[in-house]
Design a protein around this motif. Structure first.
Motif, PDB file in Angstrom:
ATOM      1  N   ALA A 104      39.708  33.214   2.195  1.00 17.39           N
ATOM      2  CA  ALA A 104      39.910  31.924   1.525  1.00 17.39           C
ATOM      3  C   ALA A 104      38.674  31.641   0.689  1.00 17.39           C
ATOM      4  CB  ALA A 104      40.138  30.801   2.537  1.00 17.39           C
ATOM      5  N   ASP A 105      38.805  30.725  -0.290  1.00 16.08           N
ATOM      6  CA  ASP A 105      37.620  30.381  -1.085  1.00 16.08           C
ATOM      7  C   ASP A 105      36.776  29.359  -0.326  1.00 16.08           C
ATOM      8  OD1 ASP A 105      38.687  27.816  -1.475  1.00 16.08           O
ATOM      9  OD2 ASP A 105      39.701  28.408  -3.317  1.00 16.08           O
ATOM     10  N   THR A 106      35.698  28.896  -0.937  1.00 16.48           N
ATOM     11  CA  THR A 106      34.747  28.035  -0.229  1.00 16.48           C
ATOM     12  C   THR A 106      35.100  26.550  -0.294  1.00 16.48           C
ATOM     13  OG1 THR A 106      33.347  28.002  -2.211  1.00 16.48           O
ATOM     14  CG2 THR A 106      32.841  29.650  -0.521  1.00 16.48           C
ATOM     15  N   SER A 107      36.178  26.192  -0.965  1.00 17.64           N
ATOM     16  CA  SER A 107      36.572  24.784  -0.994  1.00 17.64           C
ATOM     17  C   SER A 107      37.148  24.399   0.371  1.00 17.64           C
ATOM     18  CB  SER A 107      37.606  24.530  -2.093  1.00 17.64           C
ATOM     19  OG  SER A 107      38.768  25.291  -1.865  1.00 17.64           O
ATOM     20  N   GLY A 108      36.879  23.182   0.810  1.00 13.97           N
ATOM     21  CA  GLY A 108      37.331  22.763   2.135  1.00 13.97           C
ATOM     22  C   GLY A 108      36.333  23.178   3.198  1.00 13.97           C
ATOM     23  N   ASN A 109      36.588  22.753   4.448  1.00 12.80           N
ATOM     24  CA  ASN A 109      35.647  23.081   5.521  1.00 12.80           C
ATOM     25  C   ASN A 109      35.939  24.467   6.099  1.00 12.80           C
ATOM     26  OD1 ASN A 109      37.492  22.859   7.923  1.00 12.80           O
ATOM     27  ND2 ASN A 109      37.647  20.743   7.208  1.00 12.80           N
ATOM     28  N   ALA A 110      34.960  25.002   6.829  1.00 14.60           N
ATOM     29  CA  ALA A 110      35.049  26.377   7.319  1.00 14.60           C
ATOM     30  C   ALA A 110      36.227  26.583   8.268  1.00 14.60           C
ATOM     31  CB  ALA A 110      33.742  26.760   8.015  1.00 14.60           C
ATOM     32  N   ALA A 111      36.484  25.612   9.160  1.00 14.79           N
ATOM     33  CA  ALA A 111      37.572  25.753  10.124  1.00 14.79           C
ATOM     34  C   ALA A 111      38.927  25.810   9.412  1.00 14.79           C
ATOM     35  CB  ALA A 111      37.542  24.610  11.127  1.00 14.79           C
ATOM     36  N   ALA A 112      39.117  24.939   8.418  1.00 11.76           N
ATOM     37  CA  ALA A 112      40.372  24.925   7.671  1.00 11.76           C
ATOM     38  C   ALA A 112      40.549  26.216   6.882  1.00 11.76           C
ATOM     39  CB  ALA A 112      40.404  23.719   6.730  1.00 11.76           C
ATOM     40  N   SER A 150      36.141  31.629   4.616  1.00 11.84           N
ATOM     41  CA  SER A 150      35.279  31.698   3.435  1.00 11.84           C
ATOM     42  C   SER A 150      33.916  32.280   3.769  1.00 11.84           C
ATOM     43  CB  SER A 150      35.097  30.290   2.838  1.00 11.84           C
ATOM     44  OG  SER A 150      34.607  29.394   3.836  1.00 11.84           O
ATOM     45  N   ALA A 151      33.758  32.784   5.012  1.00 12.27           N
ATOM     46  CA  ALA A 151      32.464  33.289   5.446  1.00 12.27           C
ATOM     47  C   ALA A 151      32.118  34.581   4.717  1.00 12.27           C
ATOM     48  CB  ALA A 151      32.474  33.533   6.957  1.00 12.27           C
ATOM     49  N   PRO A 152      30.845  34.736   4.326  1.00 13.87           N
ATOM     50  CA  PRO A 152      30.433  35.996   3.707  1.00 13.87           C
ATOM     51  C   PRO A 152      30.394  37.114   4.740  1.00 13.87           C
ATOM     52  CG  PRO A 152      28.528  34.574   4.066  1.00 13.87           C
ATOM     53  CD  PRO A 152      29.737  33.769   4.427  1.00 13.87           C
ATOM     54  N   VAL A 153      30.558  38.337   4.281  1.00 12.21           N
ATOM     55  CA  VAL A 153      30.571  39.491   5.168  1.00 12.21           C
ATOM     56  C   VAL A 153      29.411  40.405   4.807  1.00 12.21           C
ATOM     57  CG1 VAL A 153      31.905  41.474   5.964  1.00 12.21           C
ATOM     58  CG2 VAL A 153      33.065  39.350   5.369  1.00 12.21           C
ATOM     59  N   ALA A 154      28.618  40.786   5.814  1.00 14.49           N
ATOM     60  CA  ALA A 154      27.495  41.685   5.569  1.00 14.49           C
ATOM     61  C   ALA A 154      28.012  43.039   5.096  1.00 14.49           C
ATOM     62  CB  ALA A 154      26.676  41.851   6.847  1.00 14.49           C
TER      63      ALA A 154
END
Length: 272
Positions: free
Chosen positions: A193-201, A236-240
Motif C-alpha cells: 500500500a502507499d504511505t497515505s493513511g495510518n500504518a495499521a490501515a 506501507s512499511a519499507p523493506v530492507a
C-alpha cells in the motif's frame, strides 16, 4: 432467632470456603473433590491433559489407574482398555487424588465406547491432514533453494482492493506461465500500500489486496491453494534490501506475484 444464627453461620462458612485457596468454584473445585469431567486434549507419556470448564488440567496415569469403557444405555457394561486408548478428543470422567509429585493422579478413567470410536475416527482424519500438511511443508522447507521463475505486478486504485481488467489479464498470464513449469512450483503473493493513511490501515488494505489476488487465481485460474506460500502484507512499511522498491505512490499500491521453483528441479528440467 436460632434459625437466623444458623443461616448466618452457614453463609459465613460458605464465604470462607469460597475464599480459601484450592476451593475456588469451577475447575479447581472439581479437581479438589476428586472428579474431572471433560475432554482429553493431549496424551504424552504417562500424562493426559483434560479440558473441563475452560481449564486444562494435567493428570498423571499410574500403573494402578483403572481405564474402563462402558456400553449400553445405562453404561453398566464395562471393559478394560489400555492407556493408548486415551486419545485426544475423547470425553472422559477422571477420578483423581493428589500425588507425591504435587500433581493430580488418576485412580479411574471412564468413557463411553461409542465416544472412543468417534474420537478414533476423528484422529484418523487428523492424521491424514497432518501428513498432507507435512508433505507440503517439506516441499518448501528449504526456502534458500527457491528461485524466481516468473513475476507479475497487479496495481490497485487508491484505497481499493478490487481488481482491474488489466490486473486480471496479468494474473491470467502468470497462471498460464506457472502451469507450464515442469515439476513443483510455489506462488508468493506480496501485498503493498502507499504511505497515505495510518500504518495499521495500510497493512489491512495490503492484506485484502493479497487475498483478492490469491482468490482470483484459485477460483478462476484453477491454481490449487496448496501451491501458495503464505501471503505477506507489507502495508506501507519499507523493506530492507528491497529488490524492487516502489518509486511512486501509484507503484506502491500493488500486489506482486512471483513463481518460485526449486533450483535443483529447475536445473534438471533445463538439462532435459
Amino acid at each position: 432467632m436460632t434459625t437466623i444464627r444458623t443461616k448466618l453461620a452457614t453463609l459465613g462458612l460458605l464465604a470462607a470456603m469460597a475464599g480459601a485457596p484450592g476451593l475456588a468454584l469451577g475447575q479447581d473445585a472439581a479437581a479438589t473433590n476428586g472428579t474431572l469431567k471433560g475432554m482429553i486434549i493431549s496424551h504424552s507419556g504417562s500424562t493426559i491433559v483434560v479440558r473441563a470448564n475452560g481449564a486444562d488440567t494435567p493428570v498423571l496415569l499410574t500403573p494402578g489407574t483403572s481405564i474402563r469403557g462402558t456400553s449400553g444405555a445405562l453404561g453398566i457394561r464395562g471393559e478394560d482398555h489400555p492407556p493408548s486408548d486415551l486419545i485426544r478428543g475423547l470425553a472422559v470422567t477422571v477420578s483423581t487424588v493428589p500425588s507425591d509429585a504435587g500433581r493430580l493422579a488418576a485412580t479411574d478413567v471412564t468413557f463411553k465406547n461409542s465416544d472412543l470410536k468417534t474420537a478414533q475416527q476423528i484422529n484418523a482424519g487428523l492424521a491424514s491432514t497432518d501428513a498432507n500438511v507435512a508433505r507440503n511443508a517439506n516441499a518448501i522447507a528449504n526456502v534458500g533453494l527457491l528461485e524466481p521463475a516468473g513475476r507479475t505486478k497487479v496495481y490497485f486504485a487508491l484505497g481499493s482492493a478490487q481488481l482491474t481488467e488489466e490486473g486480471k489479464q496479468n494474473l491470467q498470464s502468470i497462471a498460464a506461465q506457472a502451469k507450464q513449469i515442469k515439476g513443483a512450483y510455489r506462488l508468493a503473493v506480496v501485498g503493498r500500500a502507499d504511505t497515505s493513511g495510518n500504518a495499521a490501515a495500510n497493512e489491512r488494505l495490503s492484506q485484502q489486496r493479497a487475498e483478492t489476488v490469491k482468490n482470483y487465481l484459485v477460483r478462476t485460474q484453477g491454481i490449487s491453494p496448496a501451491y501458495f506460500i503464505p501471503d505477506t502484507a507489507l502495508g506501507s512499511a519499507p523493506v530492507a534490501q528491497d529488490p524492487d522498491p516502489p518509486k511512486t505512490a501509484a507503484e506502491a499500491r500493488r500486489v506482486t506475484v512471483t513463481i518460485a521453483v526449486n533450483k535443483s528441479s529447475q536445473q534438471a528440467a533445463t538439462a532435459e
